[in-house]
Design a protein around this motif. Structure first.
Motif, short mmCIF file in Angstrom:
data_model
loop_
_atom_site.label_atom_id
_atom_site.label_comp_id
_atom_site.label_asym_id
_atom_site.label_seq_id
_atom_site.Cartn_x
_atom_site.Cartn_y
_atom_site.Cartn_z
N MET A 134 0.76 -0.93 0.02
CA MET A 134 0.06 -0.02 -0.47
C MET A 134 0.80 0.94 -0.07
SD MET A 134 -2.76 1.31 2.67
CE MET A 134 -4.18 0.09 2.58
N THR A 135 1.66 1.51 0.94
CA THR A 135 2.76 2.82 0.49
C THR A 135 3.07 2.72 -0.65
OG1 THR A 135 3.73 1.66 3.24
CG2 THR A 135 5.52 3.35 1.73
N ASN A 136 3.71 1.40 -1.30
CA ASN A 136 4.18 1.99 -2.65
C ASN A 136 3.15 2.07 -3.52
OD1 ASN A 136 7.05 1.20 -1.96
ND2 ASN A 136 6.75 -0.32 -2.09
N ARG A 137 1.95 1.77 -3.61
CA ARG A 137 1.32 2.38 -4.27
C ARG A 137 0.80 3.76 -4.06
NH1 ARG A 137 -1.45 -2.18 -3.40
NH2 ARG A 137 -3.13 -1.16 -1.62
N ALA A 138 0.22 3.74 -2.57
CA ALA A 138 0.12 6.12 -2.33
C ALA A 138 1.47 6.35 -2.89
CB ALA A 138 0.01 5.73 -1.03
N PHE A 139 2.53 6.04 -2.52
CA PHE A 139 3.76 6.91 -3.03
C PHE A 139 4.33 7.02 -4.13
CE2 PHE A 139 4.19 7.01 1.80
CZ PHE A 139 4.25 8.46 2.16
N ARG A 140 4.38 6.27 -5.10
CA ARG A 140 4.90 6.15 -6.61
C ARG A 140 4.05 6.04 -7.09
NH1 ARG A 140 10.43 6.06 -4.44
NH2 ARG A 140 10.40 7.51 -3.04
N GLU A 141 2.65 5.30 -7.65
CA GLU A 141 2.38 5.02 -8.35
C GLU A 141 0.97 6.55 -8.76
OE1 GLU A 141 0.55 1.11 -7.84
OE2 GLU A 141 2.16 0.31 -8.32
N PRO A 142 0.89 7.23 -9.97
CA PRO A 142 -0.38 8.11 -10.44
C PRO A 142 -1.95 7.43 -10.41
CG PRO A 142 1.69 7.94 -12.11
CD PRO A 142 1.68 7.52 -11.11
N ALA A 143 -1.41 6.90 -10.65
CA ALA A 143 -2.97 6.11 -11.21
C ALA A 143 -4.08 6.37 -9.99
CB ALA A 143 -3.13 4.65 -11.25
N GLY A 144 -4.67 7.78 -10.61
CA GLY A 144 -6.12 7.60 -10.65
C GLY A 144 -5.47 8.59 -8.91
N GLN A 145 -4.75 9.21 -8.63
CA GLN A 145 -4.55 10.04 -7.42
C GLN A 145 -4.01 11.29 -8.35
OE1 GLN A 145 -2.33 8.87 -4.38
NE2 GLN A 145 -1.38 7.22 -5.51
N ARG A 156 -8.84 6.18 -1.79
CA ARG A 156 -9.96 6.56 -0.66
C ARG A 156 -9.27 7.80 -0.60
NH1 ARG A 156 -13.10 1.92 1.81
NH2 ARG A 156 -14.30 3.41 3.21
N GLN A 157 -8.55 8.32 -1.10
CA GLN A 157 -7.87 8.95 -0.90
C GLN A 157 -8.93 10.57 -1.51
OE1 GLN A 157 -4.18 10.06 -2.89
NE2 GLN A 157 -2.87 9.05 -1.26
N ASP A 158 -8.59 11.80 -0.51
CA ASP A 158 -10.00 12.91 -0.25
C ASP A 158 -10.90 12.68 0.09
OD1 ASP A 158 -7.82 14.27 -2.64
OD2 ASP A 158 -9.09 13.22 -4.21
N GLY A 159 -11.18 11.63 1.19
CA GLY A 159 -12.65 11.97 1.75
C GLY A 159 -12.34 12.16 3.32
N GLY A 160 -10.80 13.09 3.67
CA GLY A 160 -11.04 13.19 4.94
C GLY A 160 -9.87 12.36 5.86
N LEU A 161 -9.37 10.81 5.06
CA LEU A 161 -8.85 9.56 6.08
C LEU A 161 -7.82 9.83 6.46
CD1 LEU A 161 -9.94 6.45 3.48
CD2 LEU A 161 -11.08 7.63 5.25
N GLY A 162 -6.51 11.17 5.86
CA GLY A 162 -5.50 11.15 5.78
C GLY A 162 -5.60 12.54 6.92
N ARG A 163 -6.18 13.25 7.13
CA ARG A 163 -6.56 14.17 7.80
C ARG A 163 -6.37 13.48 9.32
NH1 ARG A 163 -9.08 17.10 4.52
NH2 ARG A 163 -11.08 16.37 4.80
#
Length: 176
Positions: A18-29, A94-101
């Protein structure tokens, strides 16, 4: 509500993926959420194990009520109530839904409940949108910098030769 618990070793492969997808794969982000300045993997098992071997290091995972892996964060307890935050990761789909905050706030609460008085982190200087995201959450640039780990392929392959980290910090007062 974000319920953080220490990750089990059996969960490391999913956390790494998940870390590698989130940090390095731009698809959909959104572009600002991906480290396009570095190619390859963000983390691999040997680096994760080295990080977790440090005194006070904890890898915390967040699973929802159904057991779905929503995100994770590494926290390192340091001297004098200073904690270090790294690898804050939420599911890219699931980004942009406030999960990071929510995950960031839970990590701060975790440290605060264990005597944390301030949280520190490093962010690649050349990622101003990410730095701004943390500043909106109460973090401030300290003026300190740290070098990028050129030559250590466990962090990926930099696409430019001028990368370095800015240090950010936030006070974790009782109502911060």
């Amino acid at each position: 509500m974000v319920d953080l618990r220490e990750a089990a070793e059996a969960e490391y492969p999913d956390i790494i993926a998940m870390t590698n997808r989130a940090f390095r794969e731009p698809a959909g982000q959104a572009d600002w959420k991906v480290e396009t300045l570095v190619d390859g993997r963000r983390i691999e098992e040997s680096l994760l194990r080295d990080d977790l071997a440090e005194p006070g290091a904890k890898l915390l995972i967040w699973r929802d009520a159904a057991g779905e892996h929503m995100g994770h964060v590494r926290l390192d307890e340091g001297p004098d109530g200073a904690w270090y935050l790294a690898m804050l990761t939420v599911r890219p789909d699931r980004q942009d839904g406030g999960l990071g905050r929510a995950l960031l706030a839970a990590a701060e609460d975790y440290a605060r409940a264990r005597g944390g008085r301030r949280m520190r982190m490093t962010v690649v200087h050349q990622r101003p949108e990410l730095i701004a995201w943390y500043e909106r959450r109460g973090y401030a640039l300290t003026g300190e910098t740290e070098p990028f780990p050129y030559g250590d392929d466990r962090f990926g392959t930099p696409t430019r030769d001028d990368l370095y980290f800015d240090v950010l910090e936030r006070t974790l007062g009782p109502n911060a």
